[in-house]
Design an enzyme around this catalytic site. Structure first.
Site, PDB file in Angstrom:
ATOM      1  N   ASN A  43     -40.656 118.679  47.557  1.00  0.00           N
ATOM      2  CA  ASN A  43     -41.847 117.831  47.586  1.00  0.00           C
ATOM      3  C   ASN A  43     -42.688 118.163  48.813  1.00  0.00           C
ATOM      4  O   ASN A  43     -42.165 118.493  49.892  1.00  0.00           O
ATOM      5  CB  ASN A  43     -41.501 116.342  47.487  1.00  0.00           C
ATOM      6  N   GLU A  45     -45.735 116.406  50.716  1.00  0.00           N
ATOM      7  CA  GLU A  45     -46.588 115.223  50.841  1.00  0.00           C
ATOM      8  C   GLU A  45     -47.852 115.545  51.620  1.00  0.00           C
ATOM      9  O   GLU A  45     -48.004 116.641  52.187  1.00  0.00           O
ATOM     10  CB  GLU A  45     -45.784 114.089  51.492  1.00  0.00           C
ATOM     11  N   CYS A  54     -44.430 116.615  43.756  1.00  0.00           N
ATOM     12  CA  CYS A  54     -42.974 116.481  43.634  1.00  0.00           C
ATOM     13  C   CYS A  54     -42.291 117.853  43.647  1.00  0.00           C
ATOM     14  O   CYS A  54     -42.895 118.881  43.321  1.00  0.00           O
ATOM     15  CB  CYS A  54     -42.621 115.786  42.333  1.00  0.00           C
ATOM     16  N   GLU A  56     -40.093 118.971  41.562  1.00  0.00           N
ATOM     17  CA  GLU A  56     -40.031 119.564  40.220  1.00  0.00           C
ATOM     18  C   GLU A  56     -41.323 120.308  39.904  1.00  0.00           C
ATOM     19  O   GLU A  56     -41.303 121.394  39.305  1.00  0.00           O
ATOM     20  CB  GLU A  56     -39.799 118.476  39.162  1.00  0.00           C
ATOM     21  N   CYS A  87     -39.763 111.774  38.187  1.00  0.00           N
ATOM     22  CA  CYS A  87     -40.757 110.738  37.896  1.00  0.00           C
ATOM     23  C   CYS A  87     -41.375 111.001  36.521  1.00  0.00           C
ATOM     24  O   CYS A  87     -41.171 112.072  35.920  1.00  0.00           O
ATOM     25  CB  CYS A  87     -41.842 110.720  38.982  1.00  0.00           C
ATOM     26  N   CYS A  90     -43.450 114.209  36.186  1.00  0.00           N
ATOM     27  CA  CYS A  90     -42.646 115.444  36.189  1.00  0.00           C
ATOM     28  C   CYS A  90     -41.869 115.604  34.897  1.00  0.00           C
ATOM     29  O   CYS A  90     -41.652 116.728  34.434  1.00  0.00           O
ATOM     30  CB  CYS A  90     -41.727 115.476  37.401  1.00  0.00           C
TER      31      CYS A  90
HETATM   32  N1  THU Z   1     -40.150 112.870  44.530  1.00  0.00           N
HETATM   33  C1  THU Z   1     -39.872 114.118  44.038  1.00  0.00           C
HETATM   34  O1  THU Z   1     -40.253 115.129  44.636  1.00  0.00           O
HETATM   35  N2  THU Z   1     -39.170 114.213  42.890  1.00  0.00           N
HETATM   36  C2  THU Z   1     -38.614 113.160  42.235  1.00  0.00           C
HETATM   37  O2  THU Z   1     -37.935 113.359  41.242  1.00  0.00           O
HETATM   38  C3  THU Z   1     -38.827 111.791  42.728  1.00  0.00           C
HETATM   39  C4  THU Z   1     -39.778 111.651  43.854  1.00  0.00           C
HETATM   40  C5  THU Z   1     -40.871 112.769  45.812  1.00  0.00           C
HETATM   41  C6  THU Z   1     -42.293 112.319  45.750  1.00  0.00           C
HETATM   42  C7  THU Z   1     -42.493 111.797  47.156  1.00  0.00           C
HETATM   43  O3  THU Z   1     -42.830 112.874  48.015  1.00  0.00           O
HETATM   44  C8  THU Z   1     -41.132 111.284  47.548  1.00  0.00           C
HETATM   45  O4  THU Z   1     -40.209 111.859  46.655  1.00  0.00           O
HETATM   46  C9  THU Z   1     -41.009 109.773  47.506  1.00  0.00           C
HETATM   47  O5  THU Z   1     -41.445 109.287  46.290  1.00  0.00           O
END
Ligand code: THU
Length: 137
Positions: A43, A45, A54, A56, A87, A90
């Site tokens: 991920n 941000e 994310c 994925e 999520c 994804c």
């Molecule tokens: N996140 C992912 O990268 N993949 C997931 O399957 C769930 C959530 C990330 C998004 C964000 O940067 C952090 O986790 C918190 O939500």
């Protein structure tokens, strides 16, 4: 090394590289494409929060960049007690490149925790095949 161990290790290495200063929740993903190649993502941000992506999504982008067209298996790893399942967005992005029986393995720091199929996580999904159909009168 067994194929799944290899994916797990790639996901864990990706997780360590996550840019998650806002949530402090690092996630890694690694997928094996139908052509046998491995692609990982973390991920990433952003200070403008909604622009984060994310793990994925990053792994899928890496696969597409390398010429991959189908996901054969995917591992997602995150910390904490709860299963870090993809999520909703994804799940749909995975759907674009996978069959309903795609195995989605959810891992934690200690290893694999639980496996699902894509269909379990995204039932009655909409995909490219819908658009490929001839329009009805
Ligand atoms: N996140 C992912 O990268 N993949 C997931 O399957 C769930 C959530 C990330 C998004 C964000 O940067 C952090 O986790 C918190 O939500």
């Amino acid at each position: 090394m067994a194929a799944l161990d290899e994916l797990f290790n790639a996901a864990r290495e990706a997780q360590a590289r996550a840019h998650a200063p806002y949530s402090r929740f690092k996630v890694g993903a690694a997928l094996r494409s139908a052509d046998g190649t491995l692609h990982a993502g973390c991920n990433v941000e952003n200070a403008a929060y909604p622009n984060g992506i994310c793990a994925e999504t990053a792994a899928i982008a890496a696969m597409v960049l390398a010429g991959g067209t189908r996901i054969a298996e995917i591992v997602v790893i995150g910390d904490g007690d709860a299963l870090v399942t993809p999520c909703g967005g994804c799940r749909q992005r995975i759907r674009e490149f996978a069959a309903p029986d795609l195995p989605i393995h959810i891992a934690g720091p200690a290893g694999m925790r639980r496996s699902f199929t894509l269909e379990e996580l995204l039932p009655f999904s909409f995909g490219p095949d819908h658009l490929a159909q001839e329009p009805r009168e």
